[in-house]
Design a protein around this motif. Structure first.
Motif, PDB file in Angstrom:
ATOM      1  N   ARG A 132      -5.216   3.541   1.423  1.00 55.02           N
ATOM      2  CA  ARG A 132      -3.918   3.237   2.045  1.00 55.02           C
ATOM      3  C   ARG A 132      -2.912   2.596   1.087  1.00 55.02           C
ATOM      4  O   ARG A 132      -1.727   2.981   1.093  1.00 55.02           O
ATOM      5  N   VAL A 136       0.821   4.075   0.591  1.00 49.09           N
ATOM      6  CA  VAL A 136       2.061   3.333   0.837  1.00 49.09           C
ATOM      7  C   VAL A 136       2.942   3.366  -0.420  1.00 49.09           C
ATOM      8  O   VAL A 136       4.154   3.554  -0.336  1.00 49.09           O
ATOM      9  N   GLU A 139       4.499   6.764  -0.571  1.00 48.75           N
ATOM     10  CA  GLU A 139       5.564   6.906   0.423  1.00 48.75           C
ATOM     11  C   GLU A 139       6.854   6.226  -0.073  1.00 48.75           C
ATOM     12  O   GLU A 139       7.956   6.734   0.120  1.00 48.75           O
ATOM     13  N   ASP A 169       1.782  -0.743   7.940  1.00 51.84           N
ATOM     14  CA  ASP A 169       1.809  -0.553   6.483  1.00 51.84           C
ATOM     15  C   ASP A 169       2.576   0.719   6.106  1.00 51.84           C
ATOM     16  O   ASP A 169       3.449   0.690   5.235  1.00 51.84           O
ATOM     17  N   VAL A 170       2.241   1.808   6.751  1.00 54.73           N
ATOM     18  CA  VAL A 170       2.851   3.080   6.346  1.00 54.73           C
ATOM     19  C   VAL A 170       4.273   3.220   6.897  1.00 54.73           C
ATOM     20  O   VAL A 170       5.165   3.741   6.213  1.00 54.73           O
ATOM     21  N   ARG A 208       3.017  -8.071   3.685  1.00 53.79           N
ATOM     22  CA  ARG A 208       3.306  -6.627   3.623  1.00 53.79           C
ATOM     23  C   ARG A 208       4.582  -6.393   2.811  1.00 53.79           C
ATOM     24  O   ARG A 208       4.632  -5.489   1.970  1.00 53.79           O
ATOM     25  N   VAL A 212       5.015  -4.219  -0.769  1.00 52.53           N
ATOM     26  CA  VAL A 212       5.978  -3.123  -0.967  1.00 52.53           C
ATOM     27  C   VAL A 212       6.866  -3.418  -2.173  1.00 52.53           C
ATOM     28  O   VAL A 212       7.050  -2.574  -3.059  1.00 52.53           O
TER      29      VAL A 212
END
Lengths: 286, 318
Positions: A132, A136, A139, A169-170, A208, A212
């Motif tokens: 994951r 992320v 993405e 998260d996504v 989170r 990112v």
């Protein structure tokens, strides 16, 4: 600003769409695939469907998808199973994927299409905690590429059976999100030359946000963060922004924060974060 | 223990000296303050005066040319919430100690015209000053109390919170000083609301809903949008503290008082350090900013805690 927001219905197709679509069942998934691809067809884009579930959902669709084989035959529609996609792009990671989709987009443009519209069902990747983080990252990198007006647009479909943590998260790295109520609490996406933070970040989402930002691509001399869509930012989130700026400063990169609220700037001063890291504030706040 | 020979005028302090000066009228105020300030200047101390504006201007005018060597702070500004004042003194002390200078301060937090809840926080603040600075560098802090205009309970309370009491004529140890009073004061129960209270319980998943509820209530109370945003942020920080440090859940209560909207967070946790939220957190610290920020942003904050639990009351003047 490019299309952004929390979606209740399907949006009209645009030039820099990057949609996270969380679906509940086969019917909802099929409808979303259909809507997204029809938008691409109407815009004259090549369609690329990634993942067995997307390919399966195409069969039995009403016109204009009645003759899938014809669309494939004339190059309008391409399909890749996840295995084929991995094989084509190489080991899973942002650099390989970006290279692959950049080539695919250029091929579509060279073939006379207005762009490449990709729909990918990648629930399996989001469900795997070891994969994951890379998903992320990809993405987010993809969003940067989409925001540059390259002709690449995408919808990333995820099953609503994923945990809220995985979905948050996504979803947090998409400008357009259709998801469960309150997921994600914030979104980070690119717009022109800047990064936009939308929604609410509190202590429980701050990690989170830190993840990112830590992997966010930065071009040129530094990063610009636009907070005009930030509805709520707490102390911990402020600290995350300051730490991000500090990490970039260590790489000789500057940070400019635009459209911060008066309260955020007051908080910044009270916490003496301006002594922690120099950040240039611009726009909106008095 | 402060002994008499340590209190002689002109003597250089060897520890933190916290003194209440009782005065009656402007002349008496100046008779007590002018020698204190001028002595500090003669000793080459850094002299910082924190007074409400009328008293500040009175002292500045009376100092004449000496005023230029004194740093003046408006106590009505830095001490609007008394929980902010220790942070100001701590920063000032640190700055001048690092520069090799000694500090001499004047601070009048309990000035005439303040509300009862503010006086309660001034009293706790005065007690906490001793805990904050007793083990640090030597400096003097003189706290004027207006015997003509302050409620008797306030001036009496100053005898319990200051190790030294003085007038313009003498300076002696305060026999009423209660060094251990801070524990009782910090554990005290706040006055119960007299009007209708809206309350609810929150858990780990309820932080966004809790801050929205507080913001809606603040709007309904007619608070400005700036006040609403501040309360929303305070609610988020305090509810988060309850989840993280207060047993995983808490209660929020909201009510109106004359001229004020009140929001109170309670939980089963125990804040063992009564100075929590009073010092600016170090730049590289990861946590510990929530209560400090709430103290800095909100009009009045009352934190009380004991083994029975913690309550933090945020008062916004309307």
């Amino acid at each position: 600003m490019r299309a952004h927001g929390v979606l209740s219905g399907f949006p009209a197709a645009g030039t820099s769409d990057h949609v996270c679509w969380v679906y509940d069942d086969d019917a909802a998934f099929g409808a979303a695939v259909r809507e997204f691809l029809i938008g691409g067809l109407e815009r004259g884009e090549r369609l690329l469907c990634v993942g067995e579930r997307v390919i399966d959902s195409l069969r039995g669709q009403l016109p204009p998808f009645g003759d899938i084989d014809a669309l494939i035959a004339d190059g309008t529609l391409e399909t890749l199973t996840l295995a084929q996609a991995y094989e084509a792009a190489g080991p899973f990671g942002p650099a390989n994927l970006l290279g692959y989709y950049d080539s695919a987009t250029r091929r579509a443009l060279d073939a006379g299409f207005r762009g490449l519209r990709v729909i990918a069902e990648v629930t399996a990747l989001a469900a795997d905690p070891s994969v994951r983080p890379e998903l992320v990252r990809w993405e987010h990198v993809a969003d940067d590429y989409i925001a540059q007006g390259t002709g690449f647009t995408a919808m990333c479909a995820y099953s609503g059976e994923l945990t809220r943590e995985a979905l948050a998260d996504v979803a947090a790295v998409h400008p357009l999100v259709h998801g469960p109520d309150g997921v994600p609490s914030f979104r980070v996406f690119f717009d022109d030359d800047r990064l936009v933070l939308a929604g609410s970040v509190d202590t429980f989402g701050a990690d989170r946000l830190a993840r990112v930002l830590a992997t966010s691509p930065v071009a040129g001399d530094g990063a610009v963060l636009d907070l005009s869509l930030a509805e709520f930012v707490d102390v911990t989130a402020c600290r995350v922004l300051a730490q991000w700026a500090r990490d970039l400063q260590d790489r000789d990169l500057d940070v400019e924060v635009r459209n911060a609220s008066p309260l955020l700037r007051r908080m910044w001063r009270i916490l003496a974060l301006d002594e922690f890291v120099p950040v240039q504030f611009a726009g909106a706040a008095a | 223990m402060t002994v008499l020979h340590e209190l002689a005028p002109g003597r250089i302090p060897v520890r933190f000296e916290h003194e209440a000066l009782f005065y009656r009228g402007e002349d008496d105020f100046l008779a007590g303050l002018l020698p204190f300030v001028r002595e500090g200047l003669e000793l080459d101390d850094v002299v910082v005066v924190a007074e409400p504006r009328p008293r500040l201007e009175l002292l500045r005018d009376a100092l004449g040319d000496d005023a230029g060597a004194v740093q003046f702070l408006d106590m009505a500004e830095i001490g609007v919430n008394p929980a902010r004042i220790i942070g100001v003194w701590a920063t000032t002390l640190d700055e001048h100690t690092r520069a090799g200078r000694r500090l001499r301060g004047v601070g009048e937090p309990a000035f005439s015209g303040r509300r009862p809840a503010e006086f309660a926080e001034c009293e706790l603040h005065e007690l906490l000053l001793n805990r904050a600075f007793d083990d640090g560098p030597a400096w003097r802090l003189l706290c004027p109390y207006d015997e003509d205009r302050l409620p008797r309970a306030v001036t009496r309370g100053a005898l319990h919170t200051h190790p030294i009491r003085s007038t313009s004529a003498d300076r002696v140890p305060s026999s009423h000083y209660a060094a251990d009073g801070v524990a009782d004061a910090f554990a005290a129960t706040l006055p119960r609301p007299t009007d209708a209270v809206l309350s609810g319980v929150f858990g780990p998943d309820d932080i966004p809903a809790t801050r929205r509820t507080v913001a809606q209530y603040a709007r309904r109370c007619g608070l400005s949008e700036e006040q609403v945003e501040v309360l929303e942020l305070a609610a988020s920080e305090l509810a988060t503290n309850s989840i993280r440090h207060g047993g995983g859940s808490g209660t929020v209560a909201m009510w109106l008082e004359a001229g004020a909207a009140v929001v109170e967070f309670s939980d089963s946790g125990h804040v063992t350090d009564p100075l929590t939220g009073r010092f600016r957190p170090p730049l590289d610290s990861v946590g510990g900013r929530g209560v400090y920020l709430v103290n800095q942003l909100c009009d009045l904050v009352q934190l009380r805690s004991s083994a029975r639990g913690t309550s933090i009351r945020v008062i916004t003047w309307r």
